[in-house]
Design a protein around this motif. Structure first.
Motif, PDB file in Angstrom:
ATOM      1  N   ARG A   1      -4.797   2.759   2.960  1.00 28.06           N
ATOM      2  CA  ARG A   1      -5.357   3.663   3.921  1.00 28.06           C
ATOM      3  C   ARG A   1      -4.743   3.728   5.435  1.00 28.06           C
ATOM      4  NH1 ARG A   1     -10.886   1.668   2.450  1.00 28.06           N
ATOM      5  NH2 ARG A   1     -10.877   0.881   4.609  1.00 28.06           N
ATOM      6  N   ASP A   2      -5.064   4.695   6.199  1.00 24.56           N
ATOM      7  CA  ASP A   2      -4.561   4.650   7.564  1.00 24.56           C
ATOM      8  C   ASP A   2      -2.936   4.967   7.528  1.00 24.56           C
ATOM      9  OD1 ASP A   2      -7.403   5.048   8.350  1.00 24.56           O
ATOM     10  OD2 ASP A   2      -7.417   2.682   8.648  1.00 24.56           O
ATOM     11  N   LEU A   3      -2.359   3.748   8.244  1.00 26.32           N
ATOM     12  CA  LEU A   3      -0.961   3.766   8.611  1.00 26.32           C
ATOM     13  C   LEU A   3      -0.302   3.281   7.536  1.00 26.32           C
ATOM     14  CD1 LEU A   3      -1.342   2.397  12.279  1.00 26.32           C
ATOM     15  CD2 LEU A   3      -1.097   4.839  11.334  1.00 26.32           C
ATOM     16  N   GLY A   4      -0.681   2.675   6.469  1.00 22.88           N
ATOM     17  CA  GLY A   4       0.135   2.154   5.424  1.00 22.88           C
ATOM     18  C   GLY A   4       0.120   0.490   5.437  1.00 22.88           C
ATOM     19  N   PRO A   5       0.452  -0.177   4.347  1.00 24.17           N
ATOM     20  CA  PRO A   5       0.452  -1.762   4.288  1.00 24.17           C
ATOM     21  C   PRO A   5       1.370  -2.141   5.459  1.00 24.17           C
ATOM     22  CG  PRO A   5       1.352  -0.557   2.265  1.00 24.17           C
ATOM     23  CD  PRO A   5       0.830   0.579   3.124  1.00 24.17           C
ATOM     24  N   ASP A   6       2.745  -1.547   5.465  1.00 25.42           N
ATOM     25  CA  ASP A   6       3.490  -2.281   6.583  1.00 25.42           C
ATOM     26  C   ASP A   6       3.026  -2.304   7.826  1.00 25.42           C
ATOM     27  OD1 ASP A   6       5.312  -2.061   4.267  1.00 25.42           O
ATOM     28  OD2 ASP A   6       7.138  -1.560   5.432  1.00 25.42           O
ATOM     29  N   ALA A   7       2.579  -1.387   8.335  1.00 26.12           N
ATOM     30  CA  ALA A   7       1.899  -0.910   9.658  1.00 26.12           C
ATOM     31  C   ALA A   7       0.811  -1.912   9.840  1.00 26.12           C
ATOM     32  CB  ALA A   7       1.525   0.278   9.884  1.00 26.12           C
ATOM     33  N   TRP A   8       0.096  -2.111   8.693  1.00 18.16           N
ATOM     34  CA  TRP A   8      -1.367  -3.049   8.806  1.00 18.16           C
ATOM     35  C   TRP A   8      -0.765  -4.319   9.157  1.00 18.16           C
ATOM     36  CZ3 TRP A   8      -3.699  -7.250   7.048  1.00 18.16           C
ATOM     37  CH2 TRP A   8      -4.993  -7.262   7.177  1.00 18.16           C
TER      38      TRP A   8
END
Length: 178
Positions: free
Chosen positions: A51-58
Motif C-alpha cells: 500500500r501507499d508508497l511501496g515497499p522500497d519507500a516503506w
C-alpha cells in the motif's frame, strides 16, 4: 506479500537501499544496521508493504527514522560524556578535506535526506514530498539550499575561471584599464 515475494524484494533492494541510507547518514555500518532493522520490521508488517508508497519507500523511511533515533541517542550520550570529561582532552584532528561526504554531513538532516532522495535515489520532488510527508515547495526549498551548500562546500573546480578573476588581472603593460 508472501514469503517468496518478500525474499525476492529483499534480494532486489537491500544493496540499493543500504547505499541510499549510507549517503543519507554518512556512515556505511550505521546504514547497514538500520536497513537490516527496517527489513526485520518490514517482515513483520509485510501485509502493509504494497500500500501507499511501496515497499522500497516503506523500508527506506523506517531505516531513516531508525538512523535519526540512533543519532539522537548518540548526541545525548556524547553531551553527557562531555559534561563529565576532562577539560584538557581535545578532539581529534580536523582532516581539512572538503568533499561530497563532508558537505552532506554538514547539512541539516532534512536537506541531506531530500538531496539524497533526489540525486541518489532519483525520486521526483512529488515522490520525495510523499515519502517525507513534506510539502513539494518545502522539498524544493531543501533541494535549493542543499545545492547552495554543495557549491559553498565544494567551491570552484580547479582550473575553472570566473568572470571576476579575468577582470582583476593587470594588463601586460602594468596599467589598470578599468
Amino acid at each position: 506479500m508472501t514469503e517468496e515475494e518478500f525474499a525476492d524484494f529483499y534480494r532486489r533492494s537491500v544493496h540499493r537501499i543500504t547505499g541510499q541510507l549510507y549517503v543519507m547518514t554518512g556512515d556505511f555500518h550505521e546504514a547497514q544496521d538500520v536497513v537490516q532493522e527496517a527489513f526485520v520490521r518490514a517482515w513483520n508488517s509485510r501485509g502493509r508493504l504494497d500500500r501507499d508508497l511501496g515497499p522500497d519507500a516503506w523500508v527506506r523511511t523506517v531505516a531513516w527514522r531508525l538512523a535519526v533515533s540512533r543519532w539522537r541517542r548518540l548526541v545525548r550520550g556524547r553531551a553527557a560524556w562531555e559534561q563529565r570529561a576532562d577539560p584538557l582532552t581535545s578532539g581529534g584532528p580536523d582532516p581539512g578535506m572538503v568533499d561530497v561526504e563532508r558537505a552532506l554531513r554538514d547539512m541539516p538532516a532534512r536537506q541531506r535526506q531530500c538531496a539524497t532522495l533526489f540525486y541518489v535515489c532519483d525520486l521526483t520532488v512529488d515522490q520525495i514530498a510523499a515519502e517525507t510527508r513534506l510539502a513539494s515547495g518545502t522539498v524544493k526549498t531543501h533541494l535549493s539550499r542543499a545545492r547552495a551548500r554543495f557549491a559553498d562546500s565544494l567551491g570552484p573546480r580547479p582550473g575553472a575561471r570566473t568572470a571576476d578573476r579575468a577582470t582583476d588581472r593587470p594588463s601586460p603593460s602594468g596599467e589598470d584599464h578599468r
